[in-house]
Scaffold this motif. Structure first.
Motif, PDB file in Angstrom:
ATOM      1  N   GLU A  65       0.843  -1.200   0.000  1.00  0.00           N
ATOM      2  CA  GLU A  65       0.000   0.000   0.000  1.00  0.00           C
ATOM      3  C   GLU A  65       0.878   1.249   0.000  1.00  0.00           C
ATOM      4  OE1 GLU A  65      -3.846  -2.115   2.171  1.00  0.00           O
ATOM      5  OE2 GLU A  65      -2.779  -0.524   3.261  1.00  0.00           O
ATOM      6  N   VAL A  66       0.296   2.349  -0.473  1.00  0.00           N
ATOM      7  CA  VAL A  66       1.057   3.577  -0.747  1.00  0.00           C
ATOM      8  C   VAL A  66       0.644   4.664   0.226  1.00  0.00           C
ATOM      9  CG1 VAL A  66       1.573   5.337  -2.478  1.00  0.00           C
ATOM     10  CG2 VAL A  66       1.232   2.954  -3.183  1.00  0.00           C
ATOM     11  N   LEU A  67       1.650   5.400   0.727  1.00  0.00           N
ATOM     12  CA  LEU A  67       1.388   6.494   1.665  1.00  0.00           C
ATOM     13  C   LEU A  67       1.959   7.791   1.115  1.00  0.00           C
ATOM     14  CD1 LEU A  67       2.506   3.786   3.500  1.00  0.00           C
ATOM     15  CD2 LEU A  67       1.315   5.168   5.217  1.00  0.00           C
ATOM     16  N   THR A  68       1.112   8.832   1.064  1.00  0.00           N
ATOM     17  CA  THR A  68       1.540  10.163   0.648  1.00  0.00           C
ATOM     18  C   THR A  68       1.585  11.053   1.879  1.00  0.00           C
ATOM     19  OG1 THR A  68       0.623   9.970  -1.582  1.00  0.00           O
ATOM     20  CG2 THR A  68       0.956  12.190  -0.729  1.00  0.00           C
ATOM     21  N   CYS A  69       2.740  11.639   2.139  1.00  0.00           N
ATOM     22  CA  CYS A  69       2.929  12.488   3.321  1.00  0.00           C
ATOM     23  C   CYS A  69       2.723  13.953   2.922  1.00  0.00           C
ATOM     24  CB  CYS A  69       4.328  12.296   3.890  1.00  0.00           C
ATOM     25  SG  CYS A  69       4.644  10.628   4.516  1.00  0.00           S
ATOM     26  N   SER A  70       1.787  14.622   3.562  1.00  0.00           N
ATOM     27  CA  SER A  70       1.478  16.007   3.227  1.00  0.00           C
ATOM     28  C   SER A  70       2.335  16.962   4.049  1.00  0.00           C
ATOM     29  CB  SER A  70      -0.006  16.304   3.477  1.00  0.00           C
ATOM     30  OG  SER A  70      -0.265  17.687   3.289  1.00  0.00           O
ATOM     31  N   MET A  71       3.333  17.568   3.403  1.00  0.00           N
ATOM     32  CA  MET A  71       4.158  18.572   4.083  1.00  0.00           C
ATOM     33  C   MET A  71       3.348  19.836   4.363  1.00  0.00           C
ATOM     34  SD  MET A  71       6.848  17.058   4.617  1.00  0.00           S
ATOM     35  CE  MET A  71       8.001  15.826   4.061  1.00  0.00           C
ATOM     36  N   LEU A  72       2.432  20.156   3.476  1.00  0.00           N
ATOM     37  CA  LEU A  72       1.595  21.333   3.679  1.00  0.00           C
ATOM     38  C   LEU A  72       0.758  21.184   4.949  1.00  0.00           C
ATOM     39  CD1 LEU A  72       1.059  24.009   2.266  1.00  0.00           C
ATOM     40  CD2 LEU A  72      -0.791  22.900   1.008  1.00  0.00           C
ATOM     41  N   ALA A  73       0.273  19.965   5.191  1.00  0.00           N
ATOM     42  CA  ALA A  73      -0.550  19.734   6.379  1.00  0.00           C
ATOM     43  C   ALA A  73       0.265  19.832   7.662  1.00  0.00           C
ATOM     44  CB  ALA A  73      -1.218  18.355   6.291  1.00  0.00           C
ATOM     45  N   ILE A  74       1.487  19.285   7.655  1.00  0.00           N
ATOM     46  CA  ILE A  74       2.244  19.259   8.913  1.00  0.00           C
ATOM     47  C   ILE A  74       3.023  20.546   9.173  1.00  0.00           C
ATOM     48  CG2 ILE A  74       2.430  16.753   8.838  1.00  0.00           C
ATOM     49  CD1 ILE A  74       5.383  17.155   8.051  1.00  0.00           C
ATOM     50  N   ASN A  75       3.309  21.307   8.127  1.00  0.00           N
ATOM     51  CA  ASN A  75       4.064  22.553   8.318  1.00  0.00           C
ATOM     52  C   ASN A  75       3.175  23.729   8.686  1.00  0.00           C
ATOM     53  OD1 ASN A  75       6.588  21.469   7.792  1.00  0.00           O
ATOM     54  ND2 ASN A  75       6.620  22.079   5.647  1.00  0.00           N
TER      55      ASN A  75
END
Length: 384
Positions: A296-306
């Protein structure tokens, strides 16, 4: 075409849908990232979970997710496309080029390029497009200098780099892209024969027997294009943030010692790399109380965490925490060069143009989403 959620913005801000999603938890089922061969996808919006995933290369791969290994795109020199041990070998050969000592040795030339570039920008006359006349050419010339591109070749190569991304004529984009590839192949071959003090020459002298000709050319092309387009995007967003927050611009002009805080704030707030390459689970693993299956694939949102909902742009911010350069083994190798360019560029801009301001209303600005290239301002008309 509707953009995947991590790449949707209202001006520079995350869309309300992303804010609402992260209120519900750090991990969400997600199906809008293309090219994933029908695999189940997850969107990661929690800071701790993003750090966990990006730091764990044993359980999460950054290689392109395909079922047939023969179809995997091996792009020599694109470090994000490699897992250990190949990644470890290649990164170890390149890392010394970004040492603090080498950055300081490069600084006088960067200062010269910045001043010359701002001279050119000023000579156009007010108003002028900062993207076209400064944000693109300045990092392009710096990237050429960093790699060891002969000065007689730098202007033409810089033009081709920009056309690969900016030209509205498809044939021209393709031709320029091939031109960059062909040039970096010749450059790598030249440095293999006669290494100089540039990045490629230094790599040949110190680790040449550990890198193939294809990898050397790939490293040259990747370093050149990424050092140009990512810094160009970051410079334009940094200047946009300052001119659209005149009190912060005035503060930086009055207190230039705040430049390091300003740099971290534009990196955090702008988040021009909105999501790193997706990660593929290599084994069944549990994240944030959810079961992630192998493949399975995971996309990490930098916009969300920053970015926190409703936060302000503040160059005096005490908490400078952000992951704009990523985390773990794929932490951006060029981060020292990016910071150095911003450390030279921002004070020069605010010193030389004390009345700098937008030449158009903010709502007229247009932006390019952060995929596949970094999030960027299309044009930034400024007057002074």
């Amino acid at each position: 075409m509707t953009l995947p959620l991590p790449h949707q913005r209202v001006w520079l801000d995350p869309v309300p849908e992303l804010d609402e999603l992260r209120k519900d938890g750090p991990l969400h089922e997600y199906d809008s990232e293309p090219g994933m061969d029908g695999r189940k996808q997850w969107l990661v919006t929690g800071y701790d979970e993003v750090r966990q995933i990006l730091a764990d290369h044993h359980r999460f791969s950054s290689a392109r997710p395909v079922d047939d290994e023969a179809d995997r795109a091996r792009l020599p020199g694109i470090l994000q496309a490699y897992d250990p041990p190949e990644h470890t070998r290649l990164r170890r050969t390149v890392s010394p080029a970004y040492s603090a000592r080498r950055m300081e040795r490069l600084r006088p030339r960067i200062e010269e390029i910045v001043e010359d570039g701002l001279d050119d920008f000023e000579s156009v006359g007010s108003p002028a497009d900062f993207v076209r006349h400064a944000a693109w050419p300045i990092p392009a010339f710096i990237a050429c200098e960093f790699l060891g591109v002969p000065r007689d070749d730098q202007a033409e190569l810089s033009r081709m780099i920009r056309e690969t991304r900016e030209s509205k004529i498809p044939r021209q984009r393709v031709a320029s892209g091939l031109g960059v590839v062909n040039y970096t192949e010749r450059l790598a071959a030249s440095k293999r024969r006669d290494p100089d003090e540039g990045m490629i020459g230094a790599l040949v002298r110190e680790h040449g027997d550990q890198v193939t000709d294809e990898e050397l050319a790939g490293l040259a092309e990747a370093s050149l294009t990424m050092a140009t387009e990512q810094v160009a995007a970051q410079l334009a967003v940094a200047v946009l943030l300052l001119v659209s927050h005149p009190a912060q611009l005035a503060l930086l002009r009055e207190r230039p010692e705040l430049v390091d805080g300003a740099i971290e704030e534009v990196l955090r707030y702008g988040s021009v790399v909105e999501a790193p390459s997706p990660r593929v689970a290599l084994a069944d693993v549990r994240v944030a109380g959810r079961d992630i299956r192998a493949g399975e694939v995971l996309t990490c949102s930098m916009l969300a965490i920053n970015r926190a909902p409703g936060d302000r742009f503040d160059i005096t911010r005490r908490d400078r925490t952000h992951l704009s350069f990523g985390h773990g083994i794929h932490h951006c190798i060029g981060a020292p060069l990016v910071r150095l360019e911003l450390r030279v560029m921002l004070p020069a801009v605010v010193r030389r143009f004390p009345s700098l301001r937008l030449a158009v209303p903010e709502e007229e600005l247009r932006f390019k989403p952060g995929r596949p290239a970094p999030f960027a301002v299309e044009e930034l008309p400024l007057e002074w």
